[in-house]
Design a protein around this motif. Structure first.
Motif, PDB file in Angstrom:
ATOM      1  N   HIS A 243       0.798  -1.217   0.000  1.00 40.56           N
ATOM      2  CA  HIS A 243       0.000   0.000   0.000  1.00 40.56           C
ATOM      3  C   HIS A 243       0.833   1.270   0.000  1.00 40.56           C
ATOM      4  O   HIS A 243       0.442   2.267  -0.595  1.00 40.56           O
ATOM      5  N   TYR A 244       1.966   1.241   0.689  1.00 41.65           N
ATOM      6  CA  TYR A 244       2.786   2.438   0.819  1.00 41.65           C
ATOM      7  C   TYR A 244       4.246   2.088   0.629  1.00 41.65           C
ATOM      8  O   TYR A 244       4.665   0.969   0.899  1.00 41.65           O
TER       9      TYR A 244
ATOM     10  N   ILE B 174       7.931   3.874   1.702  1.00 45.46           N
ATOM     11  CA  ILE B 174       8.596   4.949   2.439  1.00 45.46           C
ATOM     12  C   ILE B 174      10.049   4.997   1.987  1.00 45.46           C
ATOM     13  O   ILE B 174      10.793   4.015   2.129  1.00 45.46           O
TER      14      ILE B 174
ATOM     15  N   TYR C  63       3.913   7.644  -9.159  1.00 44.45           N
ATOM     16  CA  TYR C  63       3.216   8.013  -7.928  1.00 44.45           C
ATOM     17  C   TYR C  63       3.731   9.344  -7.404  1.00 44.45           C
ATOM     18  O   TYR C  63       4.849   9.742  -7.686  1.00 44.45           O
TER      19      TYR C  63
ATOM     20  N   THR D 122       4.747  12.355  -0.960  1.00 41.30           N
ATOM     21  CA  THR D 122       4.193  13.173   0.100  1.00 41.30           C
ATOM     22  C   THR D 122       5.197  13.157   1.245  1.00 41.30           C
ATOM     23  O   THR D 122       5.747  12.103   1.571  1.00 41.30           O
TER      24      THR D 122
ATOM     25  N   VAL E 171       6.880   9.624   1.503  1.00 37.81           N
ATOM     26  CA  VAL E 171       5.978   8.482   1.436  1.00 37.81           C
ATOM     27  C   VAL E 171       5.237   8.506   0.112  1.00 37.81           C
ATOM     28  O   VAL E 171       4.818   9.557  -0.365  1.00 37.81           O
ATOM     29  N   TYR E 172       5.076   7.344  -0.481  1.00 34.39           N
ATOM     30  CA  TYR E 172       4.307   7.180  -1.712  1.00 34.39           C
ATOM     31  C   TYR E 172       3.112   6.293  -1.417  1.00 34.39           C
ATOM     32  O   TYR E 172       3.271   5.192  -0.889  1.00 34.39           O
ATOM     33  N   ASP E 173       1.918   6.769  -1.754  1.00 27.95           N
ATOM     34  CA  ASP E 173       0.692   5.987  -1.594  1.00 27.95           C
ATOM     35  C   ASP E 173       0.515   5.167  -2.869  1.00 27.95           C
ATOM     36  O   ASP E 173       0.145   5.687  -3.914  1.00 27.95           O
ATOM     37  N   LEU E 174       0.771   3.883  -2.781  1.00 31.26           N
ATOM     38  CA  LEU E 174       0.704   3.008  -3.947  1.00 31.26           C
ATOM     39  C   LEU E 174      -0.703   2.521  -4.222  1.00 31.26           C
ATOM     40  O   LEU E 174      -0.930   1.784  -5.177  1.00 31.26           O
ATOM     41  N   THR E 175      -1.675   2.955  -3.399  1.00 29.92           N
ATOM     42  CA  THR E 175      -3.069   2.601  -3.674  1.00 29.92           C
ATOM     43  C   THR E 175      -3.707   3.629  -4.594  1.00 29.92           C
ATOM     44  O   THR E 175      -4.775   3.384  -5.145  1.00 29.92           O
TER      45      THR E 175
END
Length: 64
Positions: free
Chosen positions: A16-17, A19, A47, A50, A57-61
């Motif tokens: 999901h994330y 880092i 992506y 953030t 952090v990358y939100d992979l969702t």
């Protein structure tokens, strides 16, 4: 883990994330030839980063 395997896990909702570490993901001098480097490049290209505290952090969702 290869990039293809990583992409499969992301698509299946198993990751999901992501880092990034303080070194910009990878601390190895031969990083540009590693699977980790390929994964890093794919994440950065697909992506949005953030910053949370001092971490990237990358939100992979999110649509990638």
């Amino acid at each position: 883990i290869t990039l293809a395997q990583f992409k499969t896990l992301v698509a299946a909702g198993k990751i999901h994330y992501f880092i990034a570490d303080g070194q910009g993901f990878i601390g190895s001098t031969a990083a540009n030839t590693s699977y980790a480097y390929a994964i890093q490049q794919w994440i950065e290209a697909n992506y949005t980063a953030t910053t949370i505290g001092n971490s990237t952090v990358y939100d992979l969702t999110a649509a990638g």
